[in-house]
Design an enzyme around this catalytic site. Structure first.
Site, PDB file in Angstrom:
ATOM      1  CE  LYS A 226      14.094  10.843  24.094  1.00 28.18           C
ATOM      2  NZ  LYS A 226      14.283  12.291  23.909  1.00 28.18           N
TER       3      LYS A 226
ATOM      4  CG  ASP B  47      17.191  14.369  22.889  1.00 29.23           C
ATOM      5  OD1 ASP B  47      16.854  14.335  21.695  1.00 29.23           O
ATOM      6  OD2 ASP B  47      16.769  13.571  23.747  1.00 29.23           O
TER       7      ASP B  47
END
Ligand code: ATR
Length: 276
Positions: free
Chosen positions: A66, A102
């Site tokens: 990420k 997220d």
């Protein structure tokens, strides 16, 4: 023409994202193909560029890439910048854009599915890695009154909290987690301890005082953290399956411009992994 998407990670074989996005596409009539894409740890950028050159339109990014995804993008959304990490890449004529869905996934699962009013609610966030960093700003934006980051390595918690500047975010080690601090909080596990089957040193009284206990991890059985919480007598808790579906829905919306209905996909997935 079919547009191509994938989730990239290492490991990736057990990802639920292809099933989720394929279900969203069927539901909304979008012509897409979504696959799991393995990347060697030292070849992330080459695999991403290869996917883009081959006509790929977007990627979801999972562990351990990420931060690298965030770094290689040519444009970064405000929420990706706040997280310092990206779980969504968008390829277009301008290059590669990074976003992070997220946090909004967590907030939507909490407020929508679990009917939790976040406005004015204090949060205790366990963990200070990428998973924790990605949800702090969205929790504050949803009205959380403060975020207390609690981490095994205390200086990492302090460091993460400092990144949020004047916002009411602070950091401590587990040894300073007094149960009184947990009164009425949303208690979120963003550590990877449970993945290795480890419990966290959270006092039972803290679980009891929390208004809601959430594990960003999910599984067929109750996760180690949620077992700890229910054994201690926690009032209400949930695992991270809903967050997974909600972050996927937000990525899908960014790519396709349509908002899928997450509830049937969530229910199907819960059944598939073994209903509790
Ligand atoms: P991620 O991107 O998933 O957050 P990470 O950056 O490796 O991954 O962070 C993992 C987090 O889980 C960290 O907060 C880590 O604590 P440390 O900073 O002290 O390493 C936490 N963690 C992992 N295993 C743990 C355990 N057994 N007990 C407590 N915390 C643990």
């Amino acid at each position: 023409m079919t547009d191509h998407y994938a989730v990239i990670g290492n490991p990736i074989a057990h990802s639920r994202s292809p099933a989720i996005h394929t279900a969203f596409a069927a539901q909304t009539g979008q012509d897409i193909c979504y696959q799991a894409l393995f990347s060697p740890r030292d070849a992330f950028e080459a695999v991403v560029q290869g996917f883009a050159v081959g006509g790929g339109r977007g990627l979801n990014v999972t562990l351990p890439f990420k931060e690298q995804a965030f770094a290689l993008a040519t444009r970064r959304s405000a929420r990706a910048q706040a997280a310092g990490a990206a779980n969504t890449l968008i390829f277009d004529a301008q290059g590669i854009s990074a976003d992070n869905t997220d946090g909004v996934g967590l907030v939507r699962d909490l407020t929508g599915r679990h009917r939790l009013g976040l406005a004015g609610m204090p949060v205790i966030l366990l963990g200070a890695g990428g998973a924790a960093g990605g949800v702090i700003q969205p929790l504050l934006a949803a009205g959380a009154s403060r975020v207390l980051v609690v981490n095994r390595t205390a200086p990492r918690a302090v460091q993460l909290a400092e990144r949020f500047g004047p916002a009411p975010v602070s950091g401590i080690g587990f040894s300073d987690l007094d149960p009184a601090l947990a009164e009425g909080v949303l208690l979120v596990n963003a550590t990877s301890a449970g993945l290795a089957g480890h419990d966290l040193p959270v006092p039972a009284a803290a679980f009891v005082r929390a208004a809601f206990v959430y594990d960003m991890v999910y599984g067929a059985q109750a996760t180690p953290f949620l077992r700890q919480a229910t054994t201690a007598g926690a009032r209400a808790c949930a695992d991270g399956l809903g967050m997974l579906v909600e972050q996927a829905a937000e990525s899908f919306r960014l790519w396709r411009g349509v908002q899928p209905d997450t509830d049937p996909v969530y229910r199907g997935l819960r059944e598939a992994i073994g209903a509790r």
